[in-house]
Design a protein around this motif. Structure first.
Motif, short mmCIF file in Angstrom:
data_model
loop_
_atom_site.label_atom_id
_atom_site.label_comp_id
_atom_site.label_asym_id
_atom_site.label_seq_id
_atom_site.Cartn_x
_atom_site.Cartn_y
_atom_site.Cartn_z
N LEU A 97 -28.24 22.93 -16.33
CA LEU A 97 -28.21 21.81 -17.25
C LEU A 97 -29.25 20.76 -16.87
N LEU A 98 -29.43 20.51 -15.59
CA LEU A 98 -30.44 19.54 -15.16
C LEU A 98 -31.84 20.00 -15.53
N ASP A 99 -32.10 21.29 -15.43
CA ASP A 99 -33.40 21.82 -15.84
C ASP A 99 -33.63 21.62 -17.34
N LEU A 100 -32.59 21.84 -18.13
CA LEU A 100 -32.72 21.62 -19.58
C LEU A 100 -32.97 20.15 -19.89
N ARG A 102 -32.39 13.25 -22.41
CA ARG A 102 -33.48 13.57 -21.46
C ARG A 102 -33.25 12.80 -20.17
N ILE A 103 -33.67 13.40 -19.06
CA ILE A 103 -33.70 12.69 -17.79
C ILE A 103 -35.10 12.14 -17.63
N VAL A 104 -35.21 10.83 -17.47
CA VAL A 104 -36.52 10.20 -17.35
C VAL A 104 -36.93 10.14 -15.88
N ALA A 105 -36.15 9.48 -15.05
CA ALA A 105 -36.45 9.34 -13.64
C ALA A 105 -35.18 8.82 -12.95
N ALA A 106 -35.27 8.62 -11.66
CA ALA A 106 -34.16 8.03 -10.94
C ALA A 106 -34.04 6.56 -11.30
N LYS A 107 -32.80 6.03 -11.29
CA LYS A 107 -32.60 4.62 -11.60
C LYS A 107 -33.26 3.76 -10.53
N GLN A 108 -33.83 2.65 -10.96
CA GLN A 108 -34.41 1.70 -10.04
C GLN A 108 -33.31 0.74 -9.59
N VAL A 109 -33.03 0.71 -8.28
CA VAL A 109 -31.95 -0.12 -7.76
C VAL A 109 -32.47 -1.46 -7.31
N LEU A 113 -30.72 8.60 -17.68
CA LEU A 113 -30.54 9.48 -18.82
C LEU A 113 -30.75 8.67 -20.08
N VAL A 114 -31.67 9.10 -20.92
CA VAL A 114 -31.92 8.41 -22.19
C VAL A 114 -31.57 9.36 -23.33
N SER A 115 -31.18 8.76 -24.44
CA SER A 115 -30.86 9.58 -25.61
C SER A 115 -31.54 8.99 -26.83
N GLY A 149 -20.60 11.28 -15.68
CA GLY A 149 -20.09 11.26 -14.31
C GLY A 149 -21.04 11.79 -13.26
N VAL A 150 -21.71 12.88 -13.56
CA VAL A 150 -22.57 13.52 -12.55
C VAL A 150 -24.01 13.01 -12.67
N VAL A 151 -24.58 13.13 -13.85
CA VAL A 151 -26.00 12.79 -14.00
C VAL A 151 -26.23 11.31 -13.76
N ARG A 152 -25.45 10.46 -14.43
CA ARG A 152 -25.68 9.02 -14.31
C ARG A 152 -25.10 8.44 -13.03
N LYS A 153 -23.83 8.69 -12.77
CA LYS A 153 -23.17 8.03 -11.65
C LYS A 153 -23.44 8.69 -10.31
N LYS A 154 -23.16 9.97 -10.21
CA LYS A 154 -23.24 10.66 -8.92
C LYS A 154 -24.67 10.87 -8.47
#
Length: 108
Positions: A47-50, A101-108, A89-91, A79-84
């Motif tokens: 799923l992450l690859d997709l 789509r996954i854009v990049a890691a969140k900037q903390v 994740l943008v839609s 739960g997994v993609v965003r939080k864990k």
């Protein structure tokens, strides 16, 4: 004289917890070995690859790839993609379908 059931239950829980620690480490080692060998480790990596593709993926496509129901895929995204994993994740809505789509890691 018989031990109380309360004592027996706590003893079982303690022994299961000890056994579980070694099993978790062994499972993680097997998964990393498979992943290093190039084999797909699990549904999560599929799923992450997709989601990392430039075209993204719809809920229906993710559901078909994993064999999960749509509400389970939504739970995975939140739960997994965003939080864990902390991925951004943008839609967007394209052709009357929501694409994720996954854009990049969140900037903390």
């Amino acid at each position: 004289m018989q031990k109380s059931s309360r004592n027996r239950k706590s003893w079982k829980r303690a022994s299961r917890a000890k056994a579980g620690r070694g099993a978790k480490k062994a499972k993680a080692a097997r998964q990393s070995a498979r992943h290093a060998a190039g084999e797909r480790a699990n549904k999560q990596t599929k799923l992450l690859d997709l989601l990392r593709r430039p075209a993204g993926a719809s809920i229906a496509a993710l559901s078909e790839a994993s064999g999960w129901q749509q509400h389970s895929v939504r739970g995975f995204l939140a739960g997994v993609v965003r939080k864990k994993l902390g991925l951004e994740l943008v839609s967007s809505i394209e052709a009357d379908q929501r694409i994720y789509r996954i854009v990049a890691a969140k900037q903390v």
